[in-house]
Design an enzyme around this catalytic site. Sequence first.
Site, mmCIF file in Angstrom:
data_model
loop_
_atom_site.group_PDB
_atom_site.id
_atom_site.type_symbol
_atom_site.label_atom_id
_atom_site.label_comp_id
_atom_site.label_asym_id
_atom_site.label_seq_id
_atom_site.Cartn_x
_atom_site.Cartn_y
_atom_site.Cartn_z
ATOM 1 N N HIS A 162 0.813 -1.212 0.000
ATOM 2 C CA HIS A 162 0.000 0.000 0.000
ATOM 3 C C HIS A 162 0.851 1.268 0.000
ATOM 4 O O HIS A 162 0.391 2.322 0.413
ATOM 5 C CB HIS A 162 -0.936 0.025 1.211
ATOM 6 C CG HIS A 162 -1.861 -1.141 1.274
ATOM 7 N ND1 HIS A 162 -1.569 -2.274 2.005
ATOM 8 C CD2 HIS A 162 -3.048 -1.370 0.681
ATOM 9 C CE1 HIS A 162 -2.559 -3.138 1.873
ATOM 10 N NE2 HIS A 162 -3.466 -2.621 1.072
ATOM 11 N N PRO A 217 -2.703 10.512 12.036
ATOM 12 C CA PRO A 217 -3.698 11.267 11.269
ATOM 13 C C PRO A 217 -5.128 10.941 11.666
ATOM 14 O O PRO A 217 -5.990 11.822 11.651
ATOM 15 C CB PRO A 217 -3.405 10.867 9.817
ATOM 16 C CG PRO A 217 -2.628 9.600 9.891
ATOM 17 C CD PRO A 217 -1.858 9.669 11.165
#
Length: 518
Positions: free
Chosen positions: A150, A495
């Site tokens: 990813h 995040p």
Amino acid sequence: MLTAAISGDVFASPPVDAILAGIRAVTGPMGCLLIVKNYTGDRLNFGLAAEQAKSEGYMVETVIVGDDCALPPPRGIAGRRGLAGTIFVHKVAGAAAAAGLTLSAVAAEAKRASEMVGTMGVALSVCTLPGQVTSDRLGPGKMELGLGIHGEPGAAVADVQPVDTVVSHVLKQILSPETNYVPIIRGDRVVVMINGLGGTPIMELMIACRSAVAKLQLEHGLAVDRVYTGSFMTSLDMAGFSISVMKADQSFLQRLDAATKAPAWPVGADGKHISPKVPIPLPSSCLKESNELPIRPPKLSQHGLVLEAAIEAAANAVINIRDSLNEWDAKAGDGDCGSTMFKGATSILEDLKTHYPLNNAAETVNEIGNSIRRVMGGTSGIIYNILCKAAYARLKARPESAVTAKQWAEALKAAISAVSKYGGAGEGYRTMLDALIPACTVLKERLGAGDDPVTAFVLSSEAALAGAEATKQMQAQAGRASYVSVENLLSVPDPGAMAAASWYRAAALIVKDRLHVP
């Protein structure tokens, strides 16, 4: 091989509805086997879809594949990532199904195959996400060892080395007796896959293949029965490759050699590569759901007006920090947190205008979850959906028209408990819960002490921000960041936590403003 593959957004797991559509479209009386790579978002989305499918009468089994050999155990609750070795599991399971085995027997073969394979990847470049600037984390003359699929950082960065040196290192990691990830010892028979990550020419893959076969035979004393070279599981335009080694017995070889029409498998049926087209009908349940959306009330109560303002402020807060979230995520994950959250926030703003039943807080929270489910893939989408559904269940249990502050606090606590239960994370794991748990704690404390509800809300939002900032000093124990070195995470907030703190804080401030609390 596979009868169906379910696609999500770039580097994000597919949403539950898409998985359900796939299950409904292809599952016959023999049942359905889901083969899922070991990532939190995939496990949650496929797991929820499997449970829904079972409730509809389908027979469903699931096999989780974690073939990553780059990192020493343990890796928190996350475990080993699913990498290109999953392709071997696909082929074994598909051939077993085609041979007429029962669902439980197919699942058993797939599980056994997953336990026999190990993989490690090497990258010479960082992939480019569509519409984003390529990360500069990998400098010139450097390569990453032990990365996932990813775009997340590798386990280590090193100077570029000759291919023989790199291949030797990779094979030693896969076959290490210390980690004992794969039960392969000298004298065993194996199959090997050299997999391109998207930007590597076949010629270079063949060079790596030549080196790998020689070392497996001469250095590790293994009999190489099959070799597969090509781009089977890529990471967009990343330059690099992964090596997968699987212990082979005669039954596995028969499954691997079985004829298949899968177009990218090295040997197709009758030597031909055929791409079958299977029509996927839209399930009637999806059509029904889309026609039964609630309608926004023609006139909003005071509580409805405040709730509308809070939702709008929270969504806009997430939209405004999209780039920052992506930047933080590029250093700790796969760089798409902001883009994923942006999709959810935009969907919420659109649906807010038309069909949120804002005078009913519980049903509105439920619709927020539905808005998120429709557009947000990956871990974030399913986590926020669970968050909303759990809060909805708690609020719905109390039928009062106006929800009290203490009831909101109870709903938040229930939502956090559900996310922790299904996701496995808790406080200090470097996730969104590091913002929400302190917020919930302060909210309940201040309400219990008799503070004005709005004041308690604002104070709890400050705790959420402080909790999110504190993630800068945490080692991740869940999600993809748990695979990233501590050095990469220092001074970078999580995040997910920052996103949660931002929308929570924005909602608190707008409530204070609308109710004119000093």
